[in-house]
Motif scaffolding. Structure first.
Motif, mmCIF file in Angstrom:
data_model
loop_
_atom_site.group_PDB
_atom_site.id
_atom_site.type_symbol
_atom_site.label_atom_id
_atom_site.label_comp_id
_atom_site.label_asym_id
_atom_site.label_seq_id
_atom_site.Cartn_x
_atom_site.Cartn_y
_atom_site.Cartn_z
ATOM 1 N N VAL A 88 11.016 9.386 -8.305
ATOM 2 C CA VAL A 88 10.644 8.007 -8.622
ATOM 3 C C VAL A 88 9.411 8.033 -9.513
ATOM 4 N N VAL A 89 9.524 7.431 -10.688
ATOM 5 C CA VAL A 89 8.392 7.406 -11.617
ATOM 6 C C VAL A 89 7.756 6.019 -11.701
ATOM 7 N N ASN A 90 8.497 5.007 -11.293
ATOM 8 C CA ASN A 90 7.925 3.648 -11.325
ATOM 9 C C ASN A 90 8.687 2.752 -10.369
ATOM 10 N N GLU A 91 7.991 1.827 -9.751
ATOM 11 C CA GLU A 91 8.606 0.873 -8.835
ATOM 12 C C GLU A 91 7.929 -0.481 -9.030
ATOM 13 N N VAL A 92 8.745 -1.539 -9.024
ATOM 14 C CA VAL A 92 8.234 -2.895 -9.251
ATOM 15 C C VAL A 92 8.713 -3.786 -8.119
ATOM 16 N N PHE A 93 7.786 -4.346 -7.381
ATOM 17 C CA PHE A 93 8.115 -5.263 -6.290
ATOM 18 C C PHE A 93 8.596 -6.587 -6.889
ATOM 19 N N LYS A 94 9.795 -7.060 -6.468
ATOM 20 C CA LYS A 94 10.388 -8.261 -7.053
ATOM 21 C C LYS A 94 10.194 -9.501 -6.180
ATOM 22 N N ASP A 95 10.642 -9.453 -4.927
ATOM 23 C CA ASP A 95 10.494 -10.641 -4.079
ATOM 24 C C ASP A 95 10.642 -10.264 -2.615
ATOM 25 N N HIS A 96 10.305 -11.224 -1.764
ATOM 26 C CA HIS A 96 10.359 -11.071 -0.308
ATOM 27 C C HIS A 96 10.990 -12.325 0.280
ATOM 28 N N VAL A 97 12.056 -12.147 1.069
ATOM 29 C CA VAL A 97 12.783 -13.262 1.659
ATOM 30 C C VAL A 97 12.909 -13.015 3.155
ATOM 31 N N VAL A 138 13.094 -4.387 -4.553
ATOM 32 C CA VAL A 138 12.262 -3.569 -5.428
ATOM 33 C C VAL A 138 13.133 -2.955 -6.519
ATOM 34 N N ASP A 139 12.651 -2.969 -7.746
ATOM 35 C CA ASP A 139 13.300 -2.246 -8.837
ATOM 36 C C ASP A 139 12.663 -0.863 -8.946
ATOM 37 N N ILE A 140 13.502 0.183 -8.957
ATOM 38 C CA ILE A 140 13.009 1.560 -8.978
ATOM 39 C C ILE A 140 13.510 2.252 -10.241
ATOM 40 N N VAL A 141 12.610 2.946 -10.926
ATOM 41 C CA VAL A 141 12.962 3.746 -12.101
ATOM 42 C C VAL A 141 12.810 5.217 -11.741
ATOM 43 N N CYS A 142 13.894 5.996 -11.964
ATOM 44 C CA CYS A 142 13.916 7.407 -11.565
ATOM 45 C C CYS A 142 14.199 8.309 -12.758
ATOM 46 N N THR A 143 13.794 9.569 -12.616
ATOM 47 C CA THR A 143 14.213 10.620 -13.533
ATOM 48 C C THR A 143 15.180 11.531 -12.783
ATOM 49 N N ARG A 185 0.814 -1.213 0.000
ATOM 50 C CA ARG A 185 0.000 0.000 0.000
ATOM 51 C C ARG A 185 0.853 1.272 0.000
ATOM 52 N N HIS A 186 2.111 1.153 0.432
ATOM 53 C CA HIS A 186 2.959 2.332 0.581
ATOM 54 C C HIS A 186 4.241 2.204 -0.234
ATOM 55 N N LEU A 187 4.223 1.382 -1.267
ATOM 56 C CA LEU A 187 5.453 1.091 -2.000
ATOM 57 C C LEU A 187 6.058 2.339 -2.631
ATOM 58 N N HIS A 188 5.228 3.155 -3.263
ATOM 59 C CA HIS A 188 5.754 4.354 -3.927
ATOM 60 C C HIS A 188 6.348 5.330 -2.912
ATOM 61 N N GLU A 189 5.651 5.548 -1.794
ATOM 62 C CA GLU A 189 6.138 6.480 -0.778
ATOM 63 C C GLU A 189 7.458 5.996 -0.170
ATOM 64 N N VAL A 190 7.585 4.692 0.058
ATOM 65 C CA VAL A 190 8.817 4.136 0.625
ATOM 66 C C VAL A 190 9.983 4.323 -0.335
ATOM 67 N N CYS A 191 9.751 4.037 -1.607
ATOM 68 C CA CYS A 191 10.827 4.176 -2.601
ATOM 69 C C CYS A 191 11.257 5.635 -2.737
ATOM 70 N N MET A 196 20.040 10.370 -1.663
ATOM 71 C CA MET A 196 20.454 11.219 -2.785
ATOM 72 C C MET A 196 19.956 12.642 -2.593
ATOM 73 N N GLN A 197 20.203 13.187 -1.406
ATOM 74 C CA GLN A 197 19.698 14.528 -1.107
ATOM 75 C C GLN A 197 20.376 15.594 -1.962
ATOM 76 N N GLN A 198 21.697 15.474 -2.153
ATOM 77 C CA GLN A 198 22.428 16.430 -2.974
ATOM 78 C C GLN A 198 23.386 15.696 -3.897
ATOM 79 N N LEU A 199 23.413 16.128 -5.162
ATOM 80 C CA LEU A 199 24.321 15.538 -6.140
ATOM 81 C C LEU A 199 25.633 16.302 -6.165
ATOM 82 N N VAL A 200 26.756 15.537 -6.177
ATOM 83 C CA VAL A 200 28.081 16.147 -6.325
ATOM 84 C C VAL A 200 28.860 15.350 -7.355
ATOM 85 N N ASP A 201 29.993 15.888 -7.772
ATOM 86 C CA ASP A 201 30.806 15.230 -8.783
ATOM 87 C C ASP A 201 31.402 13.931 -8.249
#
Length: 577
Positions: free
Chosen positions: A55-64, A85-90, A12-18, A26-31
């Motif tokens: 995060v634009v998409n997230e796919v739950f893969k497995d639970h161990v 979880v596989d996460i796709v970001c912009t 129910r909270h997968l997107h918010e968690v990711c 990844m709060q700030q990007l540096v070189d």
């Protein structure tokens, strides 16, 4: 990222968690070249320089689930629920980069640096090797570990492995796997580490028989099992491999005599009666054992030849990675027909028919190549069909998600059924759409062997648990070299005799030795053979041959470290000894 209890259930909270996990690390990007040196000031938090990674998409893969003692709290047994979880970001840079993570504001409102993370782009199979590195054996399932096939299936389900209750034409059932484990013909091993990926490994030890007769041995030809037909179904299955059988691992007498006797009995069991190469079992009129004349086979020679291993997905249990320890035994058998032939066996309680084909090493490679081309064509056709199915499924999923979002806007209060429906859509996307996307991008160039995906240290540790010792393999390697010298010496005698007659010199072959003293498996004393070779080697040309022998281990002993080396104890020149 550790989950909070308020974020459960995760579906129910997968997107918010990711999004939280990405935002925190990844709060700030540096070189990528950014370094923090001792004594240098630490980077400060800059709200205006906050990264725009979303995060634009997230796919739950497995639970161990893993249970082990906590490293943070020694002595406290901890249950870890690991979700992948596989996460796709912009907003991610296209090159390697670093990110800064800061603590929450203190009482003065200051946010101090917590970590600097370094990120690199790598292919998935390379990443998996990193995730597997450092994995240790967590659990081993062997005889007596599970009381029933149902209990074994419960244990397998934690890895996402679901086996059928009845075997199909290809895959075997959980009952058959349970019988293998109880018969000690395989073990199931779980490897893992807390921040890595779990590995389920099936370990099997196999005796493989290179079967031939004296006639075909002279032409370096062996018989392979081309096809097999089970009487219950009447379906022929392509095999194209040597005769083989699994080994009971409870024994402790894995020596030359064991491998010779096991190979001989396997030949007798499988080739019960020799038939025409076109013979086929009629499922409606199953043959009886008493209707066939037992083949008169006599094993003239059976020698352990080599050990090797390979790791791959089992054709019988495709979802389980299997490590095969292969022990090859050369068997020379009298009574085998010289042309291709068929046979029938009743050893498993039901009739099985086989087709046997005589092949050379080159022919067997051609068979493998042809089979690979057929499989590639079939896979490409399936890939095209999967791409079309995936495209249609994605369009349908987008429409359903949009309709659900519109419904949520119209409903003033949160409705549990809507949240459940969204969770089911995420589950459907993870179990159906995501795998289709992975299969639709399949290419033979992307295939990576299972051995290459595992860390070398782990593969080395697995191979150390073979049934034979390194000394045993070194002894086998030494005996093969002696046999090689014998055959080479025999083949040179004729040509050397002609050369000696022409030059008027001694017609004896410089490699001719007294082979009356045999070197047999288990015999470590080769001094009689060396003494004989030394006393009868009367030309300087002999030394060259011994130098070649000395170099052979580098060329032929792939994984062995032979304990015995040929050395030149005497050297005779034309002027003095």
């Amino acid at each position: 990222e550790k989950l909070q209890l308020s974020e459960m259930p995760l579906e129910r909270h997968l997107h918010e968690v990711c999004q939280r996990a990405v935002s925190e690390e990844m709060q700030q990007l540096v070189d990528a070249e950014t370094l923090i040196m001792p004594g240098s000031p630490l980077p400060l938090y800059d709200a205006a320089n906050k990264s725009r990674i979303n995060v634009v998409n997230e796919v739950f893969k497995d639970h161990v689930v893993e249970i082990e003692e906590s490293k943070s709290f020694p002595g406290l047994l901890t249950v870890y629920n690991l979700y992948r979880v596989d996460i796709v970001c912009t907003g991610l840079p296209t090159l390697n980069f670093n990110t800064l993570e800061f603590n929450e504001p203190d009482k003065d409102g200051e946010r101090k640096l917590k970590y600097m993370h370094a990120w690199v782009w790598l292919k998935l199979d390379v990443i998996q090797r990193y995730l597997f590195e450092g994995s240790t054996l967590k659990e081993r399932v062997c005889k007596g570990s599970c009381e029933s096939p149902e209990q074994l299936q419960d244990w397998l389900s934690q890895f996402g492995v679901v086996l059928g209750s009845s075997s199909s034409s290809r895959e075997k059932s959980v009952e058959e796997l349970f019988q293998e484990v109880e018969a000690e013909k395989c073990t199931l091993e779980h490897y893992g580490r807390l921040d890595g990926l779990p590995i389920l490994l099936r370990v099997v030890h196999v005796v493989q028989v290179k079967l031939t007769n004296r006639h075909h041995q002279a032409h370096q030809t062996f018989v392979i099992q081309e096809a097999k037909q089970r009487g219950s179904s009447g379906i022929w299955a392509s095999v194209n491999r040597h005769l083989s059988t699994k080994v009971n691992m409870s024994r402790n007498d894995f020596d030359h005599s064991f491998f010779a006797s096991r190979a001989a009995s396997l030949v007798e069991e499988t080739i019960y009666s020799i038939t025409d190469v076109h013979y086929s079992i009629n499922p409606k009129a199953k043959p009886r054992e008493e209707d066939f004349q037992k083949a008169r086979l006599e094993v003239e020679e059976a020698n352990f030849e080599s050990y090797r291993y390979h790791i791959e997905k089992s054709p019988s249990y495709e979802d389980i990675l299997t490590m095969y320890h292969m022990y090859t035994v050369l068997v020379v058998c009298d009574g085998l027909p010289n042309p291709d032939f068929g046979s029938i066996s009743f050893e498993k309680g039901y009739p099985e028919a086989y087709v046997w084909r005589w092949v050379t090493w080159e022919t067997s490679m051609d068979l493998i190549s042809a089979q690979r081309r057929v499989l590639l064509r079939r896979e490409m056709q399936r890939t095209e069909e999967i791409r079309a199915t995936r495209a249609a499924g994605q369009e349908c999923m987008k429409a359903v998600k949009k309709a659900l979002s519109d419904l949520e806007k119209k409903v003033p209060q949160k409705v549990t059924e809507i949240f459940d429906l969204r969770a089911r859509l995420l589950q459907l996307e993870a179990e159906v759409i995501s795998p289709l996307e992975e299969f639709s991008n399949w290419s033979p160039d992307k295939e990576v062997s299972a051995t290459d995906r595992l860390p070398p240290s782990m593969v080395s540790s697995l191979t150390d648990r073979k049934l034979v010792t390194d000394d045993f393999l070194a002894e086998v390697s030494m005996l093969k070299r002696i046999e090689s010298v014998r055959s080479h010496s025999h083949s040179r005698r004729t040509s050397y005799s002609k050369l000696s007659s022409f030059s008027g010199s001694d017609s004896r072959d410089p490699m001719e030795t007294d082979w009356a003293t045999p070197v047999t498996p288990g015999s470590r004393d080769i001094s009689p053979w060396l003494a004989s070779a030394s006393s009868k080697s009367r030309h300087s040309g002999t030394i060259t041959r011994f130098n070649d022998i000395r170099k052979m281990p580098e060329q032929t002993s792939e994984s062995y470290s032979p304990s015995y080396w040929f050395c030149c104890s005497e050297k005779k020149t034309r002027t003095k000894l």
